[in-house]
Scaffold this motif. Sequence first.
Motif, mmCIF file in Angstrom:
data_model
loop_
_atom_site.group_PDB
_atom_site.id
_atom_site.type_symbol
_atom_site.label_atom_id
_atom_site.label_comp_id
_atom_site.label_asym_id
_atom_site.label_seq_id
_atom_site.Cartn_x
_atom_site.Cartn_y
_atom_site.Cartn_z
ATOM 1 N N THR A 297 6.587 -1.462 -0.636
ATOM 2 C CA THR A 297 5.945 -0.898 -0.420
ATOM 3 C C THR A 297 5.607 -1.273 1.260
ATOM 4 O O THR A 297 6.826 -1.994 1.779
ATOM 5 C CB THR A 297 4.809 -1.865 -0.907
ATOM 6 N N VAL A 298 4.953 -1.349 2.099
ATOM 7 C CA VAL A 298 4.793 -0.795 3.688
ATOM 8 C C VAL A 298 2.857 -1.558 3.861
ATOM 9 O O VAL A 298 2.141 -1.183 3.833
ATOM 10 C CB VAL A 298 4.911 0.207 3.908
ATOM 11 N N ASN B 31 4.192 8.258 13.001
ATOM 12 C CA ASN B 31 5.729 8.051 14.200
ATOM 13 C C ASN B 31 4.711 8.646 15.220
ATOM 14 O O ASN B 31 4.020 8.476 15.457
ATOM 15 C CB ASN B 31 6.195 8.992 13.992
ATOM 16 N N VAL C 167 0.660 -2.248 6.843
ATOM 17 C CA VAL C 167 0.033 -1.497 8.442
ATOM 18 C C VAL C 167 -0.763 -2.994 9.238
ATOM 19 O O VAL C 167 -1.731 -2.647 8.774
ATOM 20 C CB VAL C 167 0.152 -0.300 8.723
ATOM 21 N N PRO D 159 -0.513 -3.433 2.244
ATOM 22 C CA PRO D 159 0.016 -2.817 1.409
ATOM 23 C C PRO D 159 -0.156 -1.068 1.244
ATOM 24 O O PRO D 159 -0.941 -0.878 0.203
ATOM 25 C CB PRO D 159 0.574 -3.157 0.864
ATOM 26 N N PRO E 299 2.221 2.664 -0.974
ATOM 27 C CA PRO E 299 3.689 2.933 -1.351
ATOM 28 C C PRO E 299 4.962 3.352 -0.215
ATOM 29 O O PRO E 299 4.017 3.871 0.580
ATOM 30 C CB PRO E 299 3.151 3.878 -2.702
ATOM 31 N N GLN E 300 5.861 3.405 -0.359
ATOM 32 C CA GLN E 300 6.870 3.674 1.070
ATOM 33 C C GLN E 300 6.458 4.881 0.666
ATOM 34 O O GLN E 300 6.798 5.807 -0.510
ATOM 35 C CB GLN E 300 8.110 3.850 0.711
ATOM 36 N N GLY E 301 6.185 6.027 1.968
ATOM 37 C CA GLY E 301 6.296 7.763 2.183
ATOM 38 C C GLY E 301 5.210 7.897 2.128
ATOM 39 O O GLY E 301 4.794 9.711 1.344
ATOM 40 N N SER E 302 4.271 7.069 1.643
ATOM 41 C CA SER E 302 2.780 7.829 1.082
ATOM 42 C C SER E 302 1.606 7.932 2.669
ATOM 43 O O SER E 302 0.815 8.190 2.509
ATOM 44 C CB SER E 302 1.896 6.669 0.278
#
Length: 110
Positions: free
Chosen positions: A1-2, A44, A4, A35, A37-40
């Motif tokens: 998870t990420v 950039n 932000v 949080p 999920p990674q890549g959701s």
Amino acid sequence: TVAVRFTYLADQFVSEVQGTEDPVEMLQLSCIWPPFPQGSFVDNDVYSELDPREAPYWKLRQIPRQDVPTPLTRILWRLYRFRQEAAAVRSAASHMAPAAPKSVTETLRY
């Protein structure tokens, strides 16, 4: 998870009242997402799918200037000094007052 968080700082303000110094040094706004999920999402240097205006949590922090006393600061200092003086007077008064009797038999001696 990420997780932000975007943080924005505002440190230059236009004073609303002429002739007064602003007691606020800086405002800090954090836009926070739970949080993911990674890549959701894409985020950039060029593009982000995360719009700070749509963040579910916002945290605003005010950072005061250290050198500008506000009216509340003055009142709190006066209250603090008054409390110190009152404590000193109570302490002095307790040393001057006769000791209170500790038992019924001692009461009869007075």
